[in-house]
Design a protein around this motif. Sequence first.
Motif, PDB file in Angstrom:
ATOM      1  N   THR A  76       1.021  -1.019   0.017  1.00  0.00           N
ATOM      2  CA  THR A  76       0.263  -0.057   0.463  1.00  0.00           C
ATOM      3  C   THR A  76       0.762   1.287   0.245  1.00  0.00           C
ATOM      4  O   THR A  76       0.393   2.205  -1.161  1.00  0.00           O
ATOM      5  N   ARG A  77       1.543   1.332   0.698  1.00  0.00           N
ATOM      6  CA  ARG A  77       3.015   2.733   0.651  1.00  0.00           C
ATOM      7  C   ARG A  77       3.403   2.837  -0.493  1.00  0.00           C
ATOM      8  O   ARG A  77       3.608   3.643  -0.940  1.00  0.00           O
ATOM      9  N   ARG A  78       3.570   1.272  -1.273  1.00  0.00           N
ATOM     10  CA  ARG A  78       4.745   1.521  -2.588  1.00  0.00           C
ATOM     11  C   ARG A  78       3.058   2.166  -3.810  1.00  0.00           C
ATOM     12  O   ARG A  78       3.420   2.996  -4.329  1.00  0.00           O
ATOM     13  N   GLU A  79       2.260   1.397  -4.120  1.00  0.00           N
ATOM     14  CA  GLU A  79       1.317   1.976  -3.856  1.00  0.00           C
ATOM     15  C   GLU A  79       1.009   4.090  -4.097  1.00  0.00           C
ATOM     16  O   GLU A  79       0.328   4.928  -4.938  1.00  0.00           O
ATOM     17  N   CYS A  80       0.607   4.261  -2.942  1.00  0.00           N
ATOM     18  CA  CYS A  80       0.471   5.910  -2.356  1.00  0.00           C
ATOM     19  C   CYS A  80       2.198   6.714  -3.217  1.00  0.00           C
ATOM     20  O   CYS A  80       1.622   7.441  -3.711  1.00  0.00           O
ATOM     21  N   GLN A  81       3.238   5.830  -2.738  1.00  0.00           N
ATOM     22  CA  GLN A  81       3.842   7.004  -3.160  1.00  0.00           C
ATOM     23  C   GLN A  81       4.588   6.537  -5.007  1.00  0.00           C
ATOM     24  O   GLN A  81       4.166   8.098  -5.585  1.00  0.00           O
ATOM     25  N   ASP A  82       3.766   5.957  -5.430  1.00  0.00           N
ATOM     26  CA  ASP A  82       3.616   5.942  -7.037  1.00  0.00           C
ATOM     27  C   ASP A  82       2.637   6.452  -7.439  1.00  0.00           C
ATOM     28  O   ASP A  82       2.203   7.691  -8.498  1.00  0.00           O
ATOM     29  N   SER A  83       1.714   6.384  -6.729  1.00  0.00           N
ATOM     30  CA  SER A  83       0.138   7.890  -7.081  1.00  0.00           C
ATOM     31  C   SER A  83       1.125   9.161  -7.075  1.00  0.00           C
ATOM     32  O   SER A  83       0.510   9.477  -8.069  1.00  0.00           O
ATOM     33  N   GLU A  84       1.178   9.361  -5.776  1.00  0.00           N
ATOM     34  CA  GLU A  84       2.174  10.963  -5.396  1.00  0.00           C
ATOM     35  C   GLU A  84       2.935  10.857  -6.403  1.00  0.00           C
ATOM     36  O   GLU A  84       2.095  11.944  -7.460  1.00  0.00           O
ATOM     37  N   ILE A  85       3.328  10.654  -7.156  1.00  0.00           N
ATOM     38  CA  ILE A  85       4.209  10.752  -8.092  1.00  0.00           C
ATOM     39  C   ILE A  85       3.697  10.823  -9.093  1.00  0.00           C
ATOM     40  O   ILE A  85       4.484  11.658 -10.410  1.00  0.00           O
ATOM     41  N   ARG A  86       3.089   9.599  -9.531  1.00  0.00           N
ATOM     42  CA  ARG A  86       2.064  10.448 -11.205  1.00  0.00           C
ATOM     43  C   ARG A  86       1.056  11.294 -11.453  1.00  0.00           C
ATOM     44  O   ARG A  86       1.134  12.330 -11.955  1.00  0.00           O
ATOM     45  N   TYR A  87       1.054  12.063  -9.610  1.00  0.00           N
ATOM     46  CA  TYR A  87       0.233  13.402  -9.275  1.00  0.00           C
ATOM     47  C   TYR A  87       1.300  14.481 -10.073  1.00  0.00           C
ATOM     48  O   TYR A  87       0.775  15.557 -10.797  1.00  0.00           O
ATOM     49  N   LEU A  88       2.463  14.082  -9.741  1.00  0.00           N
ATOM     50  CA  LEU A  88       3.565  14.967  -9.882  1.00  0.00           C
ATOM     51  C   LEU A  88       3.849  15.403 -11.076  1.00  0.00           C
ATOM     52  O   LEU A  88       4.036  16.238 -11.773  1.00  0.00           O
ATOM     53  N   LEU A  89       3.579  14.108 -11.951  1.00  0.00           N
ATOM     54  CA  LEU A  89       4.091  14.522 -13.672  1.00  0.00           C
ATOM     55  C   LEU A  89       2.576  15.229 -13.958  1.00  0.00           C
ATOM     56  O   LEU A  89       3.660  15.423 -15.182  1.00  0.00           O
ATOM     57  N   HIS A  90       1.801  14.860 -13.736  1.00  0.00           N
ATOM     58  CA  HIS A  90       0.674  15.285 -14.156  1.00  0.00           C
ATOM     59  C   HIS A  90       0.697  16.764 -14.047  1.00  0.00           C
ATOM     60  O   HIS A  90       0.221  17.450 -15.281  1.00  0.00           O
ATOM     61  N   LYS A  91       0.659  16.861 -12.853  1.00  0.00           N
ATOM     62  CA  LYS A  91       1.160  18.546 -13.100  1.00  0.00           C
ATOM     63  C   LYS A  91       1.686  19.429 -13.398  1.00  0.00           C
ATOM     64  O   LYS A  91       1.967  19.930 -14.583  1.00  0.00           O
ATOM     65  N   ILE A  92       3.542  19.062 -13.945  1.00  0.00           N
ATOM     66  CA  ILE A  92       4.177  19.304 -14.223  1.00  0.00           C
ATOM     67  C   ILE A  92       4.094  18.872 -16.202  1.00  0.00           C
ATOM     68  O   ILE A  92       4.355  19.708 -16.708  1.00  0.00           O
ATOM     69  N   MET A  93       2.963  17.671 -16.247  1.00  0.00           N
ATOM     70  CA  MET A  93       2.962  17.716 -17.794  1.00  0.00           C
ATOM     71  C   MET A  93       1.738  19.171 -18.468  1.00  0.00           C
ATOM     72  O   MET A  93       1.508  19.069 -19.771  1.00  0.00           O
ATOM     73  N   HIS A  94       1.173  19.551 -17.353  1.00  0.00           N
ATOM     74  CA  HIS A  94       0.249  20.216 -17.371  1.00  0.00           C
ATOM     75  C   HIS A  94      -0.175  21.936 -17.169  1.00  0.00           C
ATOM     76  O   HIS A  94      -0.171  22.734 -16.704  1.00  0.00           O
ATOM     77  N   GLY A  95       1.669  22.151 -17.719  1.00  0.00           N
ATOM     78  CA  GLY A  95       2.088  23.409 -17.260  1.00  0.00           C
ATOM     79  C   GLY A  95       2.934  23.601 -15.263  1.00  0.00           C
ATOM     80  O   GLY A  95       2.877  24.357 -15.625  1.00  0.00           O
ATOM     81  N   ASP A  96       3.187  22.690 -14.549  1.00  0.00           N
ATOM     82  CA  ASP A  96       3.289  23.767 -13.288  1.00  0.00           C
ATOM     83  C   ASP A  96       4.917  23.090 -12.834  1.00  0.00           C
ATOM     84  O   ASP A  96       4.244  22.397 -11.788  1.00  0.00           O
ATOM     85  N   PRO A  97       5.981  22.742 -13.576  1.00  0.00           N
ATOM     86  CA  PRO A  97       7.154  22.447 -12.816  1.00  0.00           C
ATOM     87  C   PRO A  97       7.274  23.172 -11.577  1.00  0.00           C
ATOM     88  O   PRO A  97       8.395  22.845 -10.308  1.00  0.00           O
ATOM     89  N   SER A  98       6.636  23.768 -10.837  1.00  0.00           N
ATOM     90  CA  SER A  98       6.900  25.052  -9.695  1.00  0.00           C
ATOM     91  C   SER A  98       6.385  23.740  -8.266  1.00  0.00           C
ATOM     92  O   SER A  98       7.002  24.235  -7.353  1.00  0.00           O
ATOM     93  N   VAL A  99       5.785  22.593  -9.243  1.00  0.00           N
ATOM     94  CA  VAL A  99       6.049  20.995  -8.219  1.00  0.00           C
ATOM     95  C   VAL A  99       7.714  20.396  -7.454  1.00  0.00           C
ATOM     96  O   VAL A  99       7.839  20.381  -6.750  1.00  0.00           O
ATOM     97  N   LEU A 100       8.114  20.823  -8.906  1.00  0.00           N
ATOM     98  CA  LEU A 100       9.289  19.920  -8.083  1.00  0.00           C
ATOM     99  C   LEU A 100      10.577  20.469  -7.302  1.00  0.00           C
ATOM    100  O   LEU A 100      11.229  20.299  -7.031  1.00  0.00           O
ATOM    101  N   VAL A 101      10.168  22.118  -7.027  1.00  0.00           N
ATOM    102  CA  VAL A 101      10.539  22.752  -6.034  1.00  0.00           C
ATOM    103  C   VAL A 101      10.949  22.467  -4.942  1.00  0.00           C
ATOM    104  O   VAL A 101      12.366  22.631  -4.259  1.00  0.00           O
ATOM    105  N   GLY A 102      10.081  22.470  -4.190  1.00  0.00           N
ATOM    106  CA  GLY A 102      10.073  21.239  -2.594  1.00  0.00           C
ATOM    107  C   GLY A 102      10.382  20.185  -2.335  1.00  0.00           C
ATOM    108  O   GLY A 102      10.493  19.774  -1.205  1.00  0.00           O
ATOM    109  N   LEU A 103      10.980  19.274  -3.774  1.00  0.00           N
ATOM    110  CA  LEU A 103      10.916  17.853  -3.448  1.00  0.00           C
ATOM    111  C   LEU A 103      12.311  17.566  -2.784  1.00  0.00           C
ATOM    112  O   LEU A 103      13.846  18.137  -3.428  1.00  0.00           O
ATOM    113  N   ASN A 104      12.458  16.532  -1.916  1.00  0.00           N
ATOM    114  CA  ASN A 104      14.202  16.303  -2.309  1.00  0.00           C
ATOM    115  C   ASN A 104      14.813  15.787  -3.262  1.00  0.00           C
ATOM    116  O   ASN A 104      14.031  15.282  -3.763  1.00  0.00           O
ATOM    117  N   ILE A 105      16.013  15.149  -2.844  1.00  0.00           N
ATOM    118  CA  ILE A 105      16.952  14.302  -3.244  1.00  0.00           C
ATOM    119  C   ILE A 105      15.987  12.871  -4.017  1.00  0.00           C
ATOM    120  O   ILE A 105      15.850  12.205  -5.269  1.00  0.00           O
TER     121      ILE A 105
END
Length: 116
Positions: A76-105
């Motif tokens: 379940t934890r892996r699925e949640c992390q995968d969903s969060e990453i998909r959500y980030l990619l979705h936002k990036i692909m729709h023109g919101d690259p600012s979501v990458l600013v607060g992420l750690n390595i």
Amino acid sequence: MKKADELAIMCDAKTCVLVYEEGKAAPEVFPSHAEAMGILNQFESLPELVPCKEAMNQEIFIIKRIEKLRDQVDKTRRECQDSEIRYLLHKIMHGDPSVLVGLNIEQLTKVGYKVD
């Protein structure tokens, strides 16, 4: 006692119940004292069964159950992390690259793996 009687009828099995109540000298017995003694003597005379492969005591059962639950939590934890990453990619692909600013390595690496 009623359930033991129903079980005996449904499964065509011999059943007996002994209920020891606090403060009473003798137990309550079902179906009767003589029949219960016969069933218990018959049970005691059975040869000891060779432990089967699937047999387990309560401790082993609980340990296996905990392992299974931990696996479910990890999945379940892996699925949640995968969903969060998909959500980030979705936002990036729709023109919101600012979501990458607060992420750690570690999060950025996971995003990179998902892109690949």
